[in-house]
Design an enzyme around this catalytic site. Structure first.
Site, short mmCIF file in Angstrom:
data_model
loop_
_atom_site.label_atom_id
_atom_site.label_comp_id
_atom_site.label_asym_id
_atom_site.label_seq_id
_atom_site.Cartn_x
_atom_site.Cartn_y
_atom_site.Cartn_z
N ARG A 74 0.83 -1.21 0.00
CA ARG A 74 0.00 0.00 0.00
C ARG A 74 0.87 1.26 0.00
NH1 ARG A 74 -4.92 -1.96 0.38
NH2 ARG A 74 -5.08 -3.95 1.47
N ASP A 75 0.46 2.21 -0.83
CA ASP A 75 1.15 3.50 -0.88
C ASP A 75 1.01 4.20 0.47
OD1 ASP A 75 1.99 5.55 -3.47
OD2 ASP A 75 1.56 6.46 -1.52
N ILE A 76 2.10 4.81 0.92
CA ILE A 76 2.11 5.49 2.21
C ILE A 76 1.24 6.75 2.18
CG2 ILE A 76 4.08 7.05 1.88
CD1 ILE A 76 5.17 6.00 4.57
N ASN A 102 4.91 6.59 -13.40
CA ASN A 102 5.55 7.90 -13.60
C ASN A 102 7.02 7.68 -13.93
OD1 ASN A 102 3.21 9.41 -12.90
ND2 ASN A 102 3.61 8.99 -10.73
N VAL A 109 10.24 8.39 -6.47
CA VAL A 109 11.05 7.24 -6.03
C VAL A 109 11.62 6.56 -7.27
CG1 VAL A 109 11.06 5.05 -4.81
CG2 VAL A 109 9.64 6.94 -3.96
N HIS A 148 7.85 1.59 -10.27
CA HIS A 148 6.64 1.16 -9.58
C HIS A 148 5.41 1.49 -10.41
CE1 HIS A 148 7.90 5.15 -8.18
NE2 HIS A 148 6.61 5.46 -8.12
N HIS A 158 1.49 2.18 -10.09
CA HIS A 158 0.41 2.52 -9.15
C HIS A 158 -0.88 1.84 -9.61
CE1 HIS A 158 2.39 6.26 -7.37
NE2 HIS A 158 3.08 6.15 -8.49
#
Ligand code: DGP
Length: 115
Positions: A30-32, A88, A97, A101, A103
């Site tokens: 899970r994204d922070i 991205n 980052v 990754h 999303h």
């Protein structure tokens, strides 16, 4: 693994994260800072900085990143309601980052494009 990469550390378990999936090639957590009720990041277990660093040898890895979205979307209950997949790359896309990754964002109606 690179020494300073936060996502490498999450993959290895050195840093905590709410992991929802892991296999021999990818890890999802899970994204922070979620932008929707469901916001999962799917990352390669090996360090790849961005899509600019993917090579022909990474085709299976890149495919895995995409095919696991079906499993995770089902797990999260958004497969039928729908979800958005975003990668991205670089400054104009606001990549923050530099460990590749994907999303997976869902759980609400979204407009397109996002700002
Ligand atoms: P971007 O590079 O802009 O595609 O997005 C990076 C995302 O990573 C951002 O939504 C926040 C998330 N993030 C950054 N650091 C951490 C962390 O330590 N743990 C988790 N779970 N997510 C993080």
């Amino acid at each position: 693994m690179t020494n300073e990469c936060v996502f490498c550390k999450i993959v290895s378990g050195e840093l905590p994260a709410d992991k929802v999936y892991q296999d021999d090639m990818v890890t999802a957590f899970r994204d922070i800072n979620p932008v929707a009720p469901t916001h999962i990041l799917i990352v390669p277990n090996q360090h790849v900085a961005s899509t600019n660093d993917l090579t022909d040898a990474d085709e299976q890895l890149a495919g895995r990143m995409l095919t696991v979205t079906r499993k995770i979307a089902q797990q999260e209950g958004v497969a039928e309601s729908g979800y958005r997949l975003i990668i991205n790359t670089g400054p104009d896309a606001n990549q923050v980052v530099f460990h590749l990754h994907l999303h997976l964002i869902g759980g609400q109606k979204m407009r397109y494009p996002m700002g």
